[in-house]
Design a protein around this motif. Structure first.
Motif, PDB file in Angstrom:
ATOM      1  N   PRO A   1       0.817  -1.217   0.000  1.00 52.65           N
ATOM      2  CA  PRO A   1       0.000   0.000   0.000  1.00 52.65           C
ATOM      3  C   PRO A   1       0.850   1.267   0.000  1.00 52.65           C
ATOM      4  N   PRO A   2       0.236   2.416  -0.276  1.00 56.06           N
ATOM      5  CA  PRO A   2       0.934   3.700  -0.145  1.00 56.06           C
ATOM      6  C   PRO A   2       1.591   3.810   1.229  1.00 56.06           C
ATOM      7  N   THR A   3       2.735   4.491   1.281  1.00 52.20           N
ATOM      8  CA  THR A   3       3.599   4.417   2.461  1.00 52.20           C
ATOM      9  C   THR A   3       4.114   5.785   2.884  1.00 52.20           C
ATOM     10  N   ILE A   4       4.154   6.005   4.194  1.00 54.91           N
ATOM     11  CA  ILE A   4       4.817   7.154   4.807  1.00 54.91           C
ATOM     12  C   ILE A   4       5.903   6.612   5.722  1.00 54.91           C
ATOM     13  N   THR A   5       7.111   7.146   5.612  1.00 52.08           N
ATOM     14  CA  THR A   5       8.165   6.734   6.540  1.00 52.08           C
ATOM     15  C   THR A   5       9.258   7.789   6.605  1.00 52.08           C
ATOM     16  N   TYR A   6      10.063   7.716   7.637  1.00 50.25           N
ATOM     17  CA  TYR A   6      11.250   8.559   7.746  1.00 50.25           C
ATOM     18  C   TYR A   6      12.276   7.835   8.602  1.00 50.25           C
ATOM     19  N   VAL A   7      13.509   8.362   8.588  1.00 49.81           N
ATOM     20  CA  VAL A   7      14.605   7.711   9.293  1.00 49.81           C
ATOM     21  C   VAL A   7      15.683   8.744   9.581  1.00 49.81           C
ATOM     22  N   GLY A   8      16.485   8.501  10.611  1.00 51.13           N
ATOM     23  CA  GLY A   8      17.622   9.362  10.909  1.00 51.13           C
ATOM     24  C   GLY A   8      18.841   8.946  10.098  1.00 51.13           C
ATOM     25  N   SER A   9      19.710   9.903   9.783  1.00 52.93           N
ATOM     26  CA  SER A   9      20.867   9.592   8.938  1.00 52.93           C
ATOM     27  C   SER A   9      21.953   8.817   9.664  1.00 52.93           C
ATOM     28  N   LEU A  10      21.927   8.780  11.010  1.00 47.96           N
ATOM     29  CA  LEU A  10      22.998   8.158  11.775  1.00 47.96           C
ATOM     30  C   LEU A  10      22.639   6.785  12.326  1.00 47.96           C
ATOM     31  N   GLU A  11      21.450   6.334  12.078  1.00 48.81           N
ATOM     32  CA  GLU A  11      21.031   5.089  12.736  1.00 48.81           C
ATOM     33  C   GLU A  11      21.247   3.866  11.860  1.00 48.81           C
ATOM     34  N   PRO A  12      21.305   2.675  12.466  1.00 39.24           N
ATOM     35  CA  PRO A  12      21.538   1.456  11.691  1.00 39.24           C
ATOM     36  C   PRO A  12      20.502   1.214  10.604  1.00 39.24           C
ATOM     37  N   PHE A  13      19.269   1.680  10.795  1.00 39.29           N
ATOM     38  CA  PHE A  13      18.189   1.372   9.862  1.00 39.29           C
ATOM     39  C   PHE A  13      18.125   2.314   8.663  1.00 39.29           C
ATOM     40  N   ARG A  14      19.066   3.271   8.570  1.00 40.90           N
ATOM     41  CA  ARG A  14      19.005   4.262   7.476  1.00 40.90           C
ATOM     42  C   ARG A  14      18.970   3.592   6.107  1.00 40.90           C
ATOM     43  N   ASP A  15      19.954   2.741   5.825  1.00 45.86           N
ATOM     44  CA  ASP A  15      20.065   2.187   4.476  1.00 45.86           C
ATOM     45  C   ASP A  15      18.966   1.191   4.161  1.00 45.86           C
ATOM     46  N   GLU A  16      18.578   0.362   5.137  1.00 46.12           N
ATOM     47  CA  GLU A  16      17.517  -0.603   4.852  1.00 46.12           C
ATOM     48  C   GLU A  16      16.189   0.114   4.593  1.00 46.12           C
ATOM     49  N   THR A  17      15.978   1.249   5.277  1.00 46.24           N
ATOM     50  CA  THR A  17      14.766   2.031   5.015  1.00 46.24           C
ATOM     51  C   THR A  17      14.816   2.655   3.631  1.00 46.24           C
ATOM     52  N   LYS A  18      15.975   3.203   3.253  1.00 46.89           N
ATOM     53  CA  LYS A  18      16.116   3.812   1.926  1.00 46.89           C
ATOM     54  C   LYS A  18      15.924   2.777   0.823  1.00 46.89           C
ATOM     55  N   ILE A  19      16.475   1.584   0.994  1.00 49.82           N
ATOM     56  CA  ILE A  19      16.307   0.526  -0.008  1.00 49.82           C
ATOM     57  C   ILE A  19      14.840   0.106  -0.098  1.00 49.82           C
ATOM     58  N   TYR A  20      14.183  -0.012   1.051  1.00 49.36           N
ATOM     59  CA  TYR A  20      12.759  -0.355   1.083  1.00 49.36           C
ATOM     60  C   TYR A  20      11.946   0.681   0.298  1.00 49.36           C
ATOM     61  N   VAL A  21      12.228   1.948   0.527  1.00 48.42           N
ATOM     62  CA  VAL A  21      11.523   3.029  -0.174  1.00 48.42           C
ATOM     63  C   VAL A  21      11.811   2.977  -1.678  1.00 48.42           C
ATOM     64  N   GLU A  22      13.071   2.748  -2.049  1.00 43.60           N
ATOM     65  CA  GLU A  22      13.419   2.651  -3.473  1.00 43.60           C
ATOM     66  C   GLU A  22      12.667   1.507  -4.144  1.00 43.60           C
ATOM     67  N   ASN A  23      12.543   0.384  -3.466  1.00 42.98           N
ATOM     68  CA  ASN A  23      11.816  -0.752  -4.027  1.00 42.98           C
ATOM     69  C   ASN A  23      10.332  -0.448  -4.180  1.00 42.98           C
ATOM     70  N   LEU A  24       9.758   0.253  -3.214  1.00 41.10           N
ATOM     71  CA  LEU A  24       8.356   0.663  -3.333  1.00 41.10           C
ATOM     72  C   LEU A  24       8.164   1.596  -4.530  1.00 41.10           C
ATOM     73  N   ARG A  25       9.055   2.559  -4.669  1.00 41.43           N
ATOM     74  CA  ARG A  25       8.923   3.517  -5.775  1.00 41.43           C
ATOM     75  C   ARG A  25       9.100   2.839  -7.126  1.00 41.43           C
ATOM     76  N   ARG A  26      10.014   1.865  -7.216  1.00 46.44           N
ATOM     77  CA  ARG A  26      10.168   1.114  -8.470  1.00 46.44           C
ATOM     78  C   ARG A  26       8.887   0.365  -8.823  1.00 46.44           C
ATOM     79  N   ALA A  27       8.147  -0.040  -7.787  1.00 44.32           N
ATOM     80  CA  ALA A  27       6.876  -0.744  -7.995  1.00 44.32           C
ATOM     81  C   ALA A  27       5.711   0.232  -8.162  1.00 44.32           C
ATOM     82  N   ASN A  28       6.031   1.532  -8.268  1.00 47.77           N
ATOM     83  CA  ASN A  28       5.021   2.579  -8.466  1.00 47.77           C
ATOM     84  C   ASN A  28       4.054   2.710  -7.295  1.00 47.77           C
TER      85      ASN A  28
END
Length: 317
Positions: free
Chosen positions: A245-272
């Motif tokens: 489904p449509p998604t809202i999220t955010y993350v801090g730049s210094l935390e361990p979850f930064r990159d996994e969140t960014k990759i998750y968002v990129e995958n969602l956007r690729r799927a439109n």
């Protein structure tokens, strides 16, 4: 990723030392067990001033004990209202819904809704799939009982912070895979979704509050005994994002979850899939909860609530 005090946003630096101590405490299993026992004993049953607060025990569909859930709604609102499944954070090992009362109240005041928050089983006693099953069972209970609690039945919201964000992403994934319930939109916020912990932001991370060692300890507890890690256990392992489904999220730049969140968002956007996403520079994990008065925390809250209101108006016209 090595994190120094100077890398932290200036308005969060005052909590740097305390946050590092907290992270080191989470390196040990006994501390998580202590927090699990203490937070439950102190906070269970605490109400939120200005809201109607109820407690129920709903059946487990997987042979577990009845699930304690908190149900929150505005004191006066014209219904039926959208219903949100809110899943609290705590690294899968501790926490109760009552800890996140300010966030729950913020959602309800921003866009009137009913929030159902389960006190799901924690990995210190019950590893995967216990927590996931409790959260998914709560979603199915919402589906079957939305009308009776004054809610809309045409779609639901799934949200959570940290480990709760990981559970939210997993619950949304299963709901869309099976068609069990329609998810109008999801909000997995700085979600804990990748058990592999091999991204640049996770490896060697020593940021305040939650670092690589705390992360590894928590995942080892949550996945204890699991031989095959599926996307329902760790949502970053998902390979098909097209039905999410449509998604809202955010993350801090210094935390361990930064990159996994960014990759998750990129995958969602690729799927439109429509996504609203922000990275808050200089923020460590849980910054908005630990230092809510800081300007950067207020910006994060504004980003979240403005987009939540926008999505609520769009998907619940």
């Amino acid at each position: 990723m090595k994190v120094t005090r100077n890398m932290v946003d200036k308005d969060l630096r005052g909590r740097y030392a305390v946050g590092r101590i907290l992270a080191r405490c989470f390196h040990t299993g006994w501390f998580s067990l202590l927090v699990f026992r203490f937070s439950g004993a102190i906070l269970r049953g605490k109400n939120i001033r200005g809201l109607v607060c109820r407690e129920r025990h709903i059946p487990s569909r997987n042979g577990g004990a009845p699930i304690r859930v908190r149900v929150y709604r505005p004191t006066a609102a014209i219904g039926p209202l959208p219903v949100m499944l809110y899943l609290h954070g705590g690294g899968y090992v501790h926490g109760v819904p009552e800890q996140f009362g300010a966030i729950i109240k913020g959602f309800i005041e921003t866009a009137p809704c009913i929030i159902v928050a389960p006190d799901y089983r924690k990995a210190v006693e019950s590893p995967y799939p216990a927590a996931f099953n409790d959260c998914y069972d709560t979603l199915l209970w919402i589906r079957d009982n939305a009308a009776s609690i004054g809610g809309r039945t045409d779609g639901f919201i799934v949200s959570g912070h940290s480990a709760g964000g990981g559970l939210a992403a997993a619950v949304s994934l299963k709901a869309t895979d099976t068609g069990d319930a329609k998810i109008a939109f999801q909000m997995p916020l700085y979600p804990m979704i990748d058990d592999r912990q091999n991204s640049a932001s996770a490896v060697g991370n020593d940021a305040p509050v939650w670092d690589e060692k705390a992360n590894r300890m928590a995942w080892s507890r949550y996945l204890d005994g699991v031989k095959n890690v599926t996307p329902y256990a760790a949502a970053a392992r998902c390979t098909d994002y097209t039905k999410l489904p449509p998604t809202i999220t955010y993350v801090g730049s210094l935390e361990p979850f930064r990159d996994e969140t960014k990759i998750y968002v990129e995958n969602l956007r690729r799927a439109n899939v429509p996504v609203e996403f922000e990275v808050f520079d200089g923020a460590f994990h849980g910054f908005d909860v630990m230092v809510p008065e800081a300007p950067i925390s207020k910006r994060a809250d504004q980003f979240l609530m403005e987009n939540f209101q926008k999505f609520a108006q769009r998907y619940f016209p």
